[in-house]
Design an enzyme around this catalytic site. Structure first.
Site, PDB file in Angstrom:
ATOM      1  N   SER A 134     -33.887-100.512  34.267  1.00 10.89           N
ATOM      2  CA  SER A 134     -34.756-101.091  35.279  1.00 10.89           C
ATOM      3  C   SER A 134     -34.423-100.710  36.718  1.00 10.89           C
ATOM      4  O   SER A 134     -34.227-101.563  37.590  1.00 10.89           O
ATOM      5  CB  SER A 134     -34.856-102.607  35.144  1.00 10.89           C
ATOM      6  OG  SER A 134     -36.131-102.981  35.615  1.00 10.89           O
ATOM      7  N   SER A 136     -36.731 -99.692  38.246  1.00  4.43           N
ATOM      8  CA  SER A 136     -38.002-100.144  38.843  1.00  4.43           C
ATOM      9  C   SER A 136     -37.862-101.546  39.432  1.00  4.43           C
ATOM     10  O   SER A 136     -38.233-101.771  40.590  1.00  4.43           O
ATOM     11  CB  SER A 136     -39.127-100.099  37.812  1.00  4.43           C
ATOM     12  OG  SER A 136     -38.792-100.815  36.641  1.00  4.43           O
ATOM     13  N   ASP A 180     -37.232-108.214  34.061  1.00  4.15           N
ATOM     14  CA  ASP A 180     -36.355-107.334  34.838  1.00  4.15           C
ATOM     15  C   ASP A 180     -36.095-107.883  36.239  1.00  4.15           C
ATOM     16  O   ASP A 180     -34.970-107.888  36.730  1.00  4.15           O
ATOM     17  CB  ASP A 180     -36.976-105.932  34.940  1.00  4.15           C
ATOM     18  CG  ASP A 180     -37.167-105.293  33.572  1.00  4.15           C
ATOM     19  OD1 ASP A 180     -36.665-105.840  32.581  1.00  4.15           O
ATOM     20  OD2 ASP A 180     -37.838-104.240  33.515  1.00  4.15           O
TER      21      ASP A 180
HETATM   22  P1  ADP Z   1     -36.632 -97.741  34.587  1.00  9.26           P
HETATM   23  O1  ADP Z   1     -37.070 -99.015  35.223  1.00  9.26           O
HETATM   24  O2  ADP Z   1     -36.227 -97.902  33.169  1.00  9.26           O
HETATM   25  O3  ADP Z   1     -35.574 -97.021  35.363  1.00  9.26           O
HETATM   26  P2  ADP Z   1     -39.365 -97.026  35.172  1.00  9.26           P
HETATM   27  O4  ADP Z   1     -40.229 -95.929  34.674  1.00  9.26           O
HETATM   28  O5  ADP Z   1     -39.796 -98.424  34.951  1.00  9.26           O
HETATM   29  O6  ADP Z   1     -37.910 -96.781  34.566  1.00  9.26           O
HETATM   30  O7  ADP Z   1     -39.144 -96.845  36.719  1.00  9.26           O
HETATM   31  C1  ADP Z   1     -38.700 -95.591  37.232  1.00  9.26           C
HETATM   32  C2  ADP Z   1     -39.544 -95.193  38.420  1.00  9.26           C
HETATM   33  O8  ADP Z   1     -39.264 -96.081  39.527  1.00  9.26           O
HETATM   34  C3  ADP Z   1     -39.218 -93.810  38.957  1.00  9.26           C
HETATM   35  O9  ADP Z   1     -39.931 -92.821  38.264  1.00  9.26           O
HETATM   36  C4  ADP Z   1     -39.625 -93.916  40.410  1.00  9.26           C
HETATM   37  O10 ADP Z   1     -41.026 -93.766  40.536  1.00  9.26           O
HETATM   38  C5  ADP Z   1     -39.288 -95.367  40.743  1.00  9.26           C
HETATM   39  N1  ADP Z   1     -37.947 -95.480  41.348  1.00  9.26           N
HETATM   40  C6  ADP Z   1     -36.902 -96.172  40.842  1.00  9.26           C
HETATM   41  N2  ADP Z   1     -35.825 -96.093  41.645  1.00  9.26           N
HETATM   42  C7  ADP Z   1     -36.185 -95.323  42.690  1.00  9.26           C
HETATM   43  C8  ADP Z   1     -35.514 -94.854  43.868  1.00  9.26           C
HETATM   44  N3  ADP Z   1     -34.252 -95.188  44.125  1.00  9.26           N
HETATM   45  N4  ADP Z   1     -36.220 -94.073  44.716  1.00  9.26           N
HETATM   46  C9  ADP Z   1     -37.496 -93.756  44.458  1.00  9.26           C
HETATM   47  N5  ADP Z   1     -38.178 -94.163  43.396  1.00  9.26           N
HETATM   48  C10 ADP Z   1     -37.541 -94.935  42.499  1.00  9.26           C
HETATM   49 MG    MG Z   2     -38.754-100.194  34.620  1.00  3.05          MG
END
Ligand code: ADP
Ligand code: MG
Length: 390
Positions: A134, A136, A180
């Site tokens: 997460s 996200s 999350d």
């Molecule tokens: P997870 O939550 O499992 O890591 P998600 O697909 O839900 O995967 O979220 C990942 C997405 O969130 C990335 O592709 C990007 O768009 C965004 N994101 C997450 N962290 C960052 C960050 N530090 N900088 C820019 N975008 C981010």
């Molecule tokens: Mg996510």
């Protein structure tokens, strides 16, 4: 483990580099999370049991005198510039939909965006992206707590969790539940958050891993998932269909005693989706009770049963996740399961400290033998939720 001071310093340096040498007013952090157990139960009004981890997303931010918003990230070269009045879910895309979606969602929850100041923000993180930990929620919650402070909104953590979820649902377009964001905002050191996603009652429960000589190993398969486009939405739809066919407003209104009736009423696929949710809710309650009565060494079988249910009934695992789980168990882990929404991402293993090297080596070797991409292995500890760093 995050060295939060170093990460924060990196964010300040990044902020200055992207914004012509300006300095950030403050730095805020929000952690990623591991879900110990309770998968896909959140949007079914069920139970989850995640914890915030010692890896965070940080945002260095400074308010502006005008109404312009500029966001940028260490993971992107672009600086996205937009006027506050122009931020709406339809106008957002790509990574900046997460931070800008939070701006919009704060307005939906009552922040007066018509009088708010603009801001510049630089985002950095050591939560692996797209790994099911997460990143996200971490980016949403870091931005949410930062703006909550800067705009003096005084929203509660529970409200900020809903803000993050709304941003993810409407601005990003991923139909995820409240788990999350709740973990990232409500997490406590060495404890997990037992959350009833219907009432939103949350209880923080000690994990006691260290005292029991256990560590939590994350096995990131590096198979990237995408919630907005993947099978996540299809699983959610199956659950809603199953509930409706059972005459329930949500699967929370049913429990394992309803499985015989479900077997009569539902087609095979819907039955298996429903069975995962009903048994998983039960496993979350059993895990919380077992942890309290017997300690963490006794929860292994529940973690394994959860993985089997996700693999066979909910069908959200992938061969890499199964291999990580099977290998960890075969080489001494107490319990293991995939964590997060599935279709890729990470698995976790609960391991005696003395066995950590053996388990890690076995997983690395098994991936090499299967010609899978080398997994990223690291331990995590349960950490406090989002906060202002400086
Ligand atoms: P997870 O939550 O499992 O890591 P998600 O697909 O839900 O995967 O979220 C990942 C997405 O969130 C990335 O592709 C990007 O768009 C965004 N994101 C997450 N962290 C960052 C960050 N530090 N900088 C820019 N975008 C981010
Ligand atoms: Mg996510």
């Amino acid at each position: 483990m995050t060295n939060i001071t170093a990460l924060s310093e990196r964010a300040r340096t990044g902020f200055a580099a992207r914004f012509d040498g300006a300095s950030a007013t403050g730095v805020w952090q929000a952690p990623g999370r591991v879900n110990l157990i309770g998968e896909h139960t959140d949007y079914n009004d069920g139970f989850v049991f995640p914890f915030a981890i010692d890896r965070s997303t940080v945002v260095a931010l400074a308010p502006r005198a005008d109404r312009t918003v500029r966001v940028t990230s260490a993971f992107s070269d672009e600086i996205v510039t937009v006027e506050l009045d122009a931020i709406s879910p339809d106008s957002l895309s790509d990574w900046s939909a997460y931070p800008l979606g939070v701006v919009w969602a704060l307005g939906e929850f009552g922040a007066n965006l018509a009088t708010a100041t603009g801001f510049d923000a630089f985002i950095d993180s050591d939560v692996p992206i797209g790994a099911g930990l997460s990143s996200s929620a971490a980016i949403e919650c870091a931005v949410a707590v930062a703006l909550n402070d800067i705009w003096a909104l005084e929203f509660s953590r529970e409200t900020l969790a809903k803000v993050g979820q709304l941003a993810e649902n409407k601005a990003v377009g991923a139909p995820t539940g409240i788990m999350d964001q709740s973990a990232s905002l409500l997490g406590k050191k060495d404890a997990a958050v037992f959350l009833d996603c219907r009432s939103l009652d949350a209880e923080v429960i000690d994990l006691g891993f260290e005292a029991a000589g256990l560590v939590l190993l994350v096995m990131n398969t590096r198979v990237s998932h995408a919630h907005a486009t993947g099978g996540y939405a299809a699983r959610r739809a199956s659950c809603e269909r199953g509930a409706a066919e059972m005459g329930a407003s949500s699967l929370r209104d049913l429990d394992v005693d309803d499985l015989p009736r479900a077997t009569e009423l539902l087609d095979d696929e819907t039955l298996r989706r429903v069975r995962h949710i009903l048994t998983e809710n039960r496993r979350v309650l059993d895990t919380v009770r077992t942890l309290r009565l017997e300690g963490p060494t006794a929860i292994g079988d529940l973690l394994v049963a959860s993985h089997v249910s996700m693999r066979d009934d909910f069908e959200i695992s992938v061969p890499e996740l199964d291999l990580a789980v099977d290998t960890a168990l075969a080489s001494g882990a107490i319990g293991a399961r995939m964590t997060g929404g599935g279709f890729g991402g990470a698995a976790i293993a609960l391991v005696r400290s003395a066995d950590l090297q053996t388990v890690s080596d076995a997983v690395t070797r098994a991936f090499a033998d299967a010609a899978f991409t080398e997994p990223e292995l690291f331990t995590v500890t349960a950490a406090d939720g989002a906060s202002r760093v400086e």
